[in-house]
Design a protein around this motif. Structure first.
Motif, mmCIF file in Angstrom:
data_model
loop_
_atom_site.group_PDB
_atom_site.id
_atom_site.type_symbol
_atom_site.label_atom_id
_atom_site.label_comp_id
_atom_site.label_asym_id
_atom_site.label_seq_id
_atom_site.Cartn_x
_atom_site.Cartn_y
_atom_site.Cartn_z
ATOM 1 N N ASP A 292 36.476 19.504 -0.694
ATOM 2 C CA ASP A 292 36.106 18.732 -1.885
ATOM 3 C C ASP A 292 35.294 17.480 -1.554
ATOM 4 O O ASP A 292 34.655 16.913 -2.434
ATOM 5 N N TYR A 293 35.345 17.056 -0.306
ATOM 6 C CA TYR A 293 34.624 15.848 0.113
ATOM 7 C C TYR A 293 33.793 16.166 1.350
ATOM 8 O O TYR A 293 34.059 15.682 2.443
ATOM 9 N N ARG B 119 33.972 7.650 3.381
ATOM 10 C CA ARG B 119 35.258 8.334 3.543
ATOM 11 C C ARG B 119 36.270 7.402 4.215
ATOM 12 O O ARG B 119 37.421 7.291 3.785
ATOM 13 N N PRO C 13 35.453 8.525 -0.598
ATOM 14 C CA PRO C 13 34.653 9.702 -0.228
ATOM 15 C C PRO C 13 33.857 10.203 -1.428
ATOM 16 O O PRO C 13 34.250 10.003 -2.584
ATOM 17 N N ARG C 14 32.738 10.837 -1.149
ATOM 18 C CA ARG C 14 31.885 11.387 -2.208
ATOM 19 C C ARG C 14 32.348 12.802 -2.520
ATOM 20 O O ARG C 14 32.332 13.676 -1.651
ATOM 21 N N HIS C 15 32.752 13.033 -3.749
ATOM 22 C CA HIS C 15 33.244 14.351 -4.165
ATOM 23 C C HIS C 15 32.094 15.347 -4.234
ATOM 24 O O HIS C 15 30.953 14.983 -4.533
#
Length: 140
Positions: free
Chosen positions: A80-81, A99, A104-106
Motif C-alpha cells: 500500500d505504500y 516513510r 508514507p505516500r499511499h
C-alpha cells in the motif's frame, strides 16, 4: 478497495486481482476490452506483450505461478505504500524519507500505471525477460 486519488479509477484493484489470479493458477489473463480475430496460441509458460516502445502491457498476461516475476509482482502490487524502483534516486529518497517521518505516500496517490504496466515492465526487466515479450502488433 481504494481508488486512485486523481481519477477515482479502480485500477489498483484490477491490477491486484490480475496478479492474484496469475499467482494462483496457470491461466491467461485477458482484459475484457480485447477482441481476438483468431485463437490465442499458448506456447510456453509465459505470455506478455509490448504496449509501446517503453512499456509491457498487462492486458494479456500469463506467468508461471512459481516464477520469480510472479512473486515480485505480488510483493509490489500488494504494497500500500510502495517505493517504485524505477523512479529516480531523488524520488525514491523522498518517498523513503516520508516513510521514515511517518507520512508514507499511499499507492492511491501514484499514477494508475504504477501497479500496472510500469510495475510489470520493471519486473520483467529485473528478471531479464524483455526478449520474451511479444510484439505489440499481435494484440494492439
Amino acid at each position: 478497495m481504494f481508488r486512485l486519488a486523481i481519477t477515482g479509477g479502480p485500477s489498483p484493484l484490477s491490477d491486484r486481482f490480475r496478479v492474484k489470479l496469475v499467482q494462483l493458477c496457470v491461466c491467461v489473463w485477458m482484459d475484457s476490452d480485447l477482441l481476438f480475430i483468431r485463437p490465442l496460441k499458448v506456447d510456453g509458460s509465459s505470455i506478455f506483450t509490448w504496449e509501446n516502445d517503453r512499456l509491457i502491457s498487462n492486458a494479456v498476461l500469463m506467468l508461471d505461478p512459481g516464477h520469480p516475476v510472479t512473486q515480485l509482482l505480488a510483493d509490489c502490487v500488494f504494497d500500500d505504500y510502495p517505493i517504485p524502483e524505477w523512479l529516480s534516486k531523488a524520488e525514491r529518497f523522498w518517498l523513503r524519507t516520508r516513510r521514515r517521518m511517518g507520512y508514507p505516500r499511499h499507492a492511491r496517490h501514484f499514477p494508475y500505471v504504477t501497479t500496472g504496466p510500469d510495475l510489470l515492465t520493471w519486473c520483467i526487466r529485473a528478471n531479464k525477460m524483455e526478449s520474451l515479450a511479444l510484439p505489440s502488433d499481435m494484440f494492439f
